[in-house]
Motif scaffolding. Structure first.
Motif, PDB file in Angstrom:
ATOM      1  N   GLY A 144       0.761  -1.200  -0.015  1.00 44.63           N
ATOM      2  CA  GLY A 144       0.004  -0.121   0.122  1.00 44.63           C
ATOM      3  C   GLY A 144       0.923   1.123   0.068  1.00 44.63           C
ATOM      4  O   GLY A 144       0.321   2.221  -0.186  1.00 44.63           O
ATOM      5  N   LYS A 145       2.174   1.266   0.374  1.00 40.69           N
ATOM      6  CA  LYS A 145       3.063   2.261   0.663  1.00 40.69           C
ATOM      7  C   LYS A 145       4.485   1.583   0.622  1.00 40.69           C
ATOM      8  O   LYS A 145       4.497   0.583   0.741  1.00 40.69           O
ATOM      9  CB  LYS A 145       2.606   3.281   1.509  1.00 40.69           C
ATOM     10  N   ASP A 146       5.365   2.576   0.549  1.00 40.29           N
ATOM     11  CA  ASP A 146       6.688   2.162   0.488  1.00 40.29           C
ATOM     12  C   ASP A 146       7.149   1.534   1.921  1.00 40.29           C
ATOM     13  O   ASP A 146       6.627   2.100   3.092  1.00 40.29           O
ATOM     14  CB  ASP A 146       7.816   3.364   0.063  1.00 40.29           C
ATOM     15  N   PRO A 147       7.920   0.745   1.955  1.00 39.43           N
ATOM     16  CA  PRO A 147       8.446  -0.091   3.182  1.00 39.43           C
ATOM     17  C   PRO A 147       9.072   1.182   4.063  1.00 39.43           C
ATOM     18  O   PRO A 147       9.560   1.836   3.757  1.00 39.43           O
ATOM     19  CB  PRO A 147       9.350  -1.118   2.864  1.00 39.43           C
ATOM     20  N   GLU A 148       9.024   0.994   5.366  1.00 38.31           N
ATOM     21  CA  GLU A 148       9.713   1.880   6.409  1.00 38.31           C
ATOM     22  C   GLU A 148      10.921   0.896   6.957  1.00 38.31           C
ATOM     23  O   GLU A 148      10.541  -0.215   7.440  1.00 38.31           O
ATOM     24  CB  GLU A 148       8.655   1.942   7.516  1.00 38.31           C
ATOM     25  N   VAL A 149      11.947   1.439   6.779  1.00 36.10           N
ATOM     26  CA  VAL A 149      13.067   0.632   7.321  1.00 36.10           C
ATOM     27  C   VAL A 149      13.644   1.483   8.614  1.00 36.10           C
ATOM     28  O   VAL A 149      13.842   2.686   8.516  1.00 36.10           O
ATOM     29  CB  VAL A 149      14.310   0.884   5.870  1.00 36.10           C
ATOM     30  N   ARG A 150      13.995   0.524   9.536  1.00 38.35           N
ATOM     31  CA  ARG A 150      14.494   1.174  10.727  1.00 38.35           C
ATOM     32  C   ARG A 150      15.593   0.335  11.238  1.00 38.35           C
ATOM     33  O   ARG A 150      15.981  -0.850  10.753  1.00 38.35           O
ATOM     34  CB  ARG A 150      13.491   1.274  11.964  1.00 38.35           C
ATOM     35  N   THR A 151      16.826   0.795  11.784  1.00 36.78           N
ATOM     36  CA  THR A 151      18.075   0.129  12.494  1.00 36.78           C
ATOM     37  C   THR A 151      17.859   0.359  13.798  1.00 36.78           C
ATOM     38  O   THR A 151      17.768   1.266  14.420  1.00 36.78           O
ATOM     39  CB  THR A 151      19.401   0.789  11.874  1.00 36.78           C
ATOM     40  N   LEU A 152      18.163  -1.037  14.465  1.00 37.15           N
ATOM     41  CA  LEU A 152      17.965  -1.130  15.835  1.00 37.15           C
ATOM     42  C   LEU A 152      19.440  -0.886  16.345  1.00 37.15           C
ATOM     43  O   LEU A 152      20.412  -0.600  15.770  1.00 37.15           O
ATOM     44  CB  LEU A 152      17.885  -2.834  16.317  1.00 37.15           C
ATOM     45  N   PRO A 153      19.434  -0.556  17.542  1.00 39.02           N
ATOM     46  CA  PRO A 153      20.912  -0.207  18.102  1.00 39.02           C
ATOM     47  C   PRO A 153      21.880  -1.065  17.966  1.00 39.02           C
ATOM     48  O   PRO A 153      23.154  -0.891  18.022  1.00 39.02           O
ATOM     49  CB  PRO A 153      20.480  -0.057  19.771  1.00 39.02           C
ATOM     50  N   SER A 154      21.557  -2.485  17.980  1.00 40.10           N
ATOM     51  CA  SER A 154      22.362  -3.518  17.468  1.00 40.10           C
ATOM     52  C   SER A 154      23.068  -3.381  16.271  1.00 40.10           C
ATOM     53  O   SER A 154      23.954  -4.286  15.784  1.00 40.10           O
ATOM     54  CB  SER A 154      21.719  -4.950  17.819  1.00 40.10           C
ATOM     55  N   GLY A 155      22.329  -2.535  15.274  1.00 39.61           N
ATOM     56  CA  GLY A 155      22.806  -2.450  13.792  1.00 39.61           C
ATOM     57  C   GLY A 155      21.703  -3.227  13.013  1.00 39.61           C
ATOM     58  O   GLY A 155      21.979  -3.134  11.673  1.00 39.61           O
ATOM     59  N   GLU A 156      21.105  -4.266  13.609  1.00 36.26           N
ATOM     60  CA  GLU A 156      20.277  -4.920  12.577  1.00 36.26           C
ATOM     61  C   GLU A 156      18.898  -4.020  12.084  1.00 36.26           C
ATOM     62  O   GLU A 156      18.560  -3.097  12.618  1.00 36.26           O
ATOM     63  CB  GLU A 156      19.685  -6.100  13.594  1.00 36.26           C
ATOM     64  N   LYS A 157      18.631  -4.484  10.985  1.00 37.32           N
ATOM     65  CA  LYS A 157      17.533  -3.956  10.269  1.00 37.32           C
ATOM     66  C   LYS A 157      16.120  -4.541  10.520  1.00 37.32           C
ATOM     67  O   LYS A 157      15.904  -5.779  10.782  1.00 37.32           O
ATOM     68  CB  LYS A 157      17.588  -3.693   8.559  1.00 37.32           C
ATOM     69  N   VAL A 158      14.924  -3.414  10.688  1.00 38.79           N
ATOM     70  CA  VAL A 158      13.871  -3.882  10.764  1.00 38.79           C
ATOM     71  C   VAL A 158      13.058  -3.140   9.648  1.00 38.79           C
ATOM     72  O   VAL A 158      13.036  -2.075   9.445  1.00 38.79           O
ATOM     73  CB  VAL A 158      13.232  -3.781  12.049  1.00 38.79           C
ATOM     74  N   VAL A 159      12.269  -4.098   8.780  1.00 45.96           N
ATOM     75  CA  VAL A 159      11.311  -3.499   7.774  1.00 45.96           C
ATOM     76  C   VAL A 159       9.842  -3.728   8.023  1.00 45.96           C
ATOM     77  O   VAL A 159       9.620  -4.753   8.146  1.00 45.96           O
ATOM     78  CB  VAL A 159      11.868  -3.907   6.435  1.00 45.96           C
ATOM     79  N   ASN A 160       9.099  -2.532   8.035  1.00 42.93           N
ATOM     80  CA  ASN A 160       7.732  -2.687   8.111  1.00 42.93           C
ATOM     81  C   ASN A 160       6.769  -2.427   6.865  1.00 42.93           C
ATOM     82  O   ASN A 160       7.338  -1.241   6.096  1.00 42.93           O
ATOM     83  CB  ASN A 160       7.275  -1.652   9.159  1.00 42.93           C
ATOM     84  N   PHE A 161       5.950  -3.131   6.484  1.00 41.75           N
ATOM     85  CA  PHE A 161       5.196  -2.478   5.271  1.00 41.75           C
ATOM     86  C   PHE A 161       3.758  -3.334   5.477  1.00 41.75           C
ATOM     87  O   PHE A 161       3.700  -4.257   6.141  1.00 41.75           O
ATOM     88  CB  PHE A 161       5.842  -2.879   4.024  1.00 41.75           C
ATOM     89  N   SER A 162       2.882  -2.938   4.777  1.00 42.57           N
ATOM     90  CA  SER A 162       1.474  -3.401   4.578  1.00 42.57           C
ATOM     91  C   SER A 162       1.201  -3.833   3.325  1.00 42.57           C
ATOM     92  O   SER A 162       1.486  -3.171   2.198  1.00 42.57           O
ATOM     93  CB  SER A 162       0.478  -2.442   5.073  1.00 42.57           C
ATOM     94  N   ILE A 163       0.467  -5.043   3.224  1.00 42.53           N
ATOM     95  CA  ILE A 163      -0.094  -5.545   1.856  1.00 42.53           C
ATOM     96  C   ILE A 163      -1.511  -5.699   1.816  1.00 42.53           C
ATOM     97  O   ILE A 163      -2.080  -5.968   3.075  1.00 42.53           O
ATOM     98  CB  ILE A 163       0.836  -6.822   1.188  1.00 42.53           C
ATOM     99  N   ALA A 164      -2.065  -5.520   0.808  1.00 43.69           N
ATOM    100  CA  ALA A 164      -3.523  -5.806   0.660  1.00 43.69           C
ATOM    101  C   ALA A 164      -3.594  -7.139   0.021  1.00 43.69           C
ATOM    102  O   ALA A 164      -3.175  -7.202  -1.008  1.00 43.69           O
ATOM    103  CB  ALA A 164      -4.130  -4.461  -0.064  1.00 43.69           C
TER     104      ALA A 164
END
Length: 170
Positions: A15-35
């Motif tokens: 539904g929109k572009d993914p949101e990418v965050r980086t945790l303090p440990s350096g690992e990435k977490v990506v959030n997105f929604s699909i329909a």
């Protein structure tokens, strides 16, 4: 039996572009929604009806997160395989909230891009995926299951002509 299974498979569009965050440990977490959508004809009116469900996806797998970050954009069709998880948190007003998500963990889950409609892999930038061209071989050798092909990886050939049913053993 192993006890229990928690596996979700979805095919849908972002539904929109993914949101990418980086945790303090350096690992990435990506959030997105699909329909995902289903449609049917209403028996009473004969009218075409449609229902769309939105699913929150969270990616903790670094490799999949990199692919999503680089190539997956709004509108892209994806295949997602993960586990259903519900989180609970307290918002700023002190009210408890719940969110149910499909989680692609570090060692479980899968994401496959099903089209390149939104650009992504079809673009010819230096970091994009481009299928490698196979060097012309002097003579075709039959494919052998499990044998090394000497080309640094498996050789995948599409069947040429003929009826595929002739090769299916059942």
């Amino acid at each position: 039996m192993a006890g229990s299974i928690n596996k979700v498979i979805l095919v849908g569009n972002l539904g929109k572009d993914p949101e990418v965050r980086t945790l303090p440990s350096g690992e990435k977490v990506v959030n997105f929604s699909i329909a995902t959508s289903e449609s049917w004809n209403d028996r009473a009116s004969g009218e075409r009806k449609e229902r769309t469900e939105w699913h929150r996806i969270v990616v903790f797998n670094d490799r999949i997160a990199d692919v999503v970050e680089k190539y997956v954009k709004k509108g892209a069709k994806v295949y997602v395989e993960g586990a259903l998880q519900t989180r609970k948190w307290t918002d700023q007003s002190g009210q408890e909230k719940f969110s149910t998500e499909i989680v692609i963990g570090k060692f479980k889950g899968e994401l496959t891009m099903l089209d390149t409609r939104s650009g992504g892999a079809g673009e010819s930038d230096a970091g994009g995926y481009q299928p490698r061209e196979r060097a012309a071989a002097p003579a075709r050798q039959p494919a052998r299951s499990g044998a090394a092909t000497g080309g640094g990886g498996p050789q995948w050939d599409a069947p040429r002509g003929g009826d595929l049913d002739d090769e299916i053993p059942f």
